[in-house]
Design an enzyme around this catalytic site. Structure first.
Site, PDB file in Angstrom:
ATOM      1  N   ARG A   1       2.086 -29.603  12.614  1.00  0.00           N
ATOM      2  CA  ARG A   1       1.485 -28.341  13.049  1.00  0.00           C
ATOM      3  C   ARG A   1       0.998 -27.538  11.856  1.00  0.00           C
ATOM      4  O   ARG A   1      -0.098 -26.972  11.883  1.00  0.00           O
ATOM      5  CB  ARG A   1       2.504 -27.548  13.857  1.00  0.00           C
ATOM      6  CG  ARG A   1       2.898 -28.276  15.143  1.00  0.00           C
ATOM      7  CD  ARG A   1       4.102 -27.677  15.795  1.00  0.00           C
ATOM      8  NE  ARG A   1       4.499 -28.510  16.924  1.00  0.00           N
ATOM      9  CZ  ARG A   1       5.714 -28.523  17.433  1.00  0.00           C
ATOM     10  NH1 ARG A   1       6.651 -27.749  16.939  1.00  0.00           N
ATOM     11  NH2 ARG A   1       6.000 -29.313  18.450  1.00  0.00           N
TER      12      ARG A   1
ATOM     13  N   GLY B   1      -2.667  -5.590   8.670  1.00  0.00           N
ATOM     14  CA  GLY B   1      -3.854  -5.622   7.825  1.00  0.00           C
ATOM     15  C   GLY B   1      -3.646  -6.408   6.553  1.00  0.00           C
ATOM     16  O   GLY B   1      -4.490  -7.224   6.161  1.00  0.00           O
TER      17      GLY B   1
ATOM     18  N   ASP C   1       0.848  -1.187   0.000  1.00  0.00           N
ATOM     19  CA  ASP C   1       0.000   0.000   0.000  1.00  0.00           C
ATOM     20  C   ASP C   1       0.886   1.240   0.000  1.00  0.00           C
ATOM     21  O   ASP C   1       2.090   1.159  -0.262  1.00  0.00           O
ATOM     22  CB  ASP C   1      -1.004  -0.035   1.158  1.00  0.00           C
ATOM     23  CG  ASP C   1      -0.391   0.201   2.527  1.00  0.00           C
ATOM     24  OD1 ASP C   1       0.844   0.410   2.641  1.00  0.00           O
ATOM     25  OD2 ASP C   1      -1.147   0.180   3.518  1.00  0.00           O
TER      26      ASP C   1
ATOM     27  N   HIS D   1       9.988 -23.105  10.750  1.00  0.00           N
ATOM     28  CA  HIS D   1       8.992 -23.810  11.561  1.00  0.00           C
ATOM     29  C   HIS D   1       7.573 -23.764  11.022  1.00  0.00           C
ATOM     30  O   HIS D   1       6.777 -24.655  11.307  1.00  0.00           O
ATOM     31  CB  HIS D   1       8.978 -23.242  12.984  1.00  0.00           C
ATOM     32  CG  HIS D   1      10.211 -23.540  13.752  1.00  0.00           C
ATOM     33  ND1 HIS D   1      10.393 -23.101  15.050  1.00  0.00           N
ATOM     34  CD2 HIS D   1      11.342 -24.225  13.446  1.00  0.00           C
ATOM     35  CE1 HIS D   1      11.571 -23.505  15.493  1.00  0.00           C
ATOM     36  NE2 HIS D   1      12.168 -24.182  14.532  1.00  0.00           N
ATOM     37  N   ASN D   2       7.234 -22.713  10.269  1.00  0.00           N
ATOM     38  CA  ASN D   2       5.842 -22.531   9.846  1.00  0.00           C
ATOM     39  C   ASN D   2       5.619 -22.688   8.352  1.00  0.00           C
ATOM     40  O   ASN D   2       4.490 -22.592   7.892  1.00  0.00           O
ATOM     41  CB  ASN D   2       5.336 -21.150  10.282  1.00  0.00           C
ATOM     42  CG  ASN D   2       5.583 -20.888  11.745  1.00  0.00           C
ATOM     43  OD1 ASN D   2       6.311 -19.972  12.090  1.00  0.00           O
ATOM     44  ND2 ASN D   2       5.017 -21.700  12.616  1.00  0.00           N
TER      45      ASN D   2
ATOM     46  N   ARG E   1       6.345   0.888   8.666  1.00  0.00           N
ATOM     47  CA  ARG E   1       6.490   1.967   9.647  1.00  0.00           C
ATOM     48  C   ARG E   1       7.289   1.549  10.883  1.00  0.00           C
ATOM     49  O   ARG E   1       7.526   2.372  11.765  1.00  0.00           O
ATOM     50  CB  ARG E   1       5.113   2.487  10.040  1.00  0.00           C
ATOM     51  CG  ARG E   1       4.429   3.165   8.861  1.00  0.00           C
ATOM     52  CD  ARG E   1       3.299   4.078   9.261  1.00  0.00           C
ATOM     53  NE  ARG E   1       2.783   4.750   8.079  1.00  0.00           N
ATOM     54  CZ  ARG E   1       1.588   4.523   7.539  1.00  0.00           C
ATOM     55  NH1 ARG E   1       0.759   3.660   8.103  1.00  0.00           N
ATOM     56  NH2 ARG E   1       1.212   5.177   6.465  1.00  0.00           N
TER      57      ARG E   1
ATOM     58  N   CYS F   1       2.691  -3.147   4.313  1.00  0.00           N
ATOM     59  CA  CYS F   1       1.812  -2.037   4.674  1.00  0.00           C
ATOM     60  C   CYS F   1       2.400  -1.387   5.920  1.00  0.00           C
ATOM     61  O   CYS F   1       3.468  -1.783   6.372  1.00  0.00           O
ATOM     62  CB  CYS F   1       0.349  -2.470   4.849  1.00  0.00           C
ATOM     63  SG  CYS F   1      -0.079  -3.361   6.351  1.00  0.00           S
ATOM     64  N   GLY F   2       1.726  -0.407   6.471  1.00  0.00           N
ATOM     65  CA  GLY F   2       2.283   0.332   7.604  1.00  0.00           C
ATOM     66  C   GLY F   2       2.659  -0.542   8.781  1.00  0.00           C
ATOM     67  O   GLY F   2       3.793  -0.524   9.248  1.00  0.00           O
TER      68      GLY F   2
ATOM     69  N   ARG G   1       8.550 -32.496  12.974  1.00  0.00           N
ATOM     70  CA  ARG G   1       7.463 -32.225  13.915  1.00  0.00           C
ATOM     71  C   ARG G   1       6.663 -30.985  13.518  1.00  0.00           C
ATOM     72  O   ARG G   1       5.496 -30.847  13.857  1.00  0.00           O
ATOM     73  CB  ARG G   1       7.990 -32.081  15.338  1.00  0.00           C
ATOM     74  CG  ARG G   1       8.793 -30.823  15.593  1.00  0.00           C
ATOM     75  CD  ARG G   1       9.406 -30.812  16.999  1.00  0.00           C
ATOM     76  NE  ARG G   1       9.938 -29.539  17.371  1.00  0.00           N
ATOM     77  CZ  ARG G   1      11.137 -29.084  17.028  1.00  0.00           C
ATOM     78  NH1 ARG G   1      11.932 -29.802  16.262  1.00  0.00           N
ATOM     79  NH2 ARG G   1      11.549 -27.909  17.452  1.00  0.00           N
TER      80      ARG G   1
END
Length: 142
Positions: free
Chosen positions: A136, A70, A8, A98-99, A109, A65-66, A132
């Site tokens: 998850r 969002g 943005d 991990h994710n 910002r 974004c800032g 592992r």
């Protein structure tokens, strides 16, 4: 690698620096962000990046974004998207390790452009650890 980027009004300068770095490393970049600092709505730029990631048209996404919140919330509405809000290199590494995050969300910002470049590089060069963590990650989608 093929990477989608969207931002943005808080992120045009970040995007410009990130795209330059990625292209210098030979990556193809799809630009869905604004080049203006005039106020716009972050979902208009987060959704296209998430669609590209969700459909497997790109390897990774970068959203800015800032606060980073969002646009991350927007991206995470899409199936197969795991957008991670990162504000330091170590968080970016863990988001991948991990994710298995496939989109990095940068809070313009609250980070500097050099920090953002460092996070993007770490994010794109870190492999998912699996093991592992795979169990998850499998439980994230609804």
């Amino acid at each position: 690698m093929k990477i989608a980027i969207g931002n943005d009004h808080a992120g045009p300068e970040y995007k410009k620096a990130i795209v330059a770095m990625l292209q210098s490393k030979g990556h193809e970049v799809l630009n869905f962000g604004t080049d203006s600092e005039a106020s716009v709505d972050y979902p208009d730029f987060g959704h296209p990046v998430a669609v590209e990631v969700s459909n497997g048209m790109v390897d990774f996404g970068i959203i800015i974004c800032g606060s980073g919140n969002g646009i991350a919330m927007t991206a995470n509405k899409h199936q197969k998207v795991r957008a991670a809000l990162c504000w330091m290199k170590e968080i970016a590494v863990l988001a991948r390790l991990h994710n298995d995050a496939n989109i990095i969300s940068i809070p313009a910002r609250f980070t500097s452009i050099p920090q953002a470049l460092e996070m993007v590089d770490a994010f794109l060069t870190t492999e998912f650890e699996g093991g592992r963590h795979q169990n998850r990650v499998n439980k994230i989608s609804c």
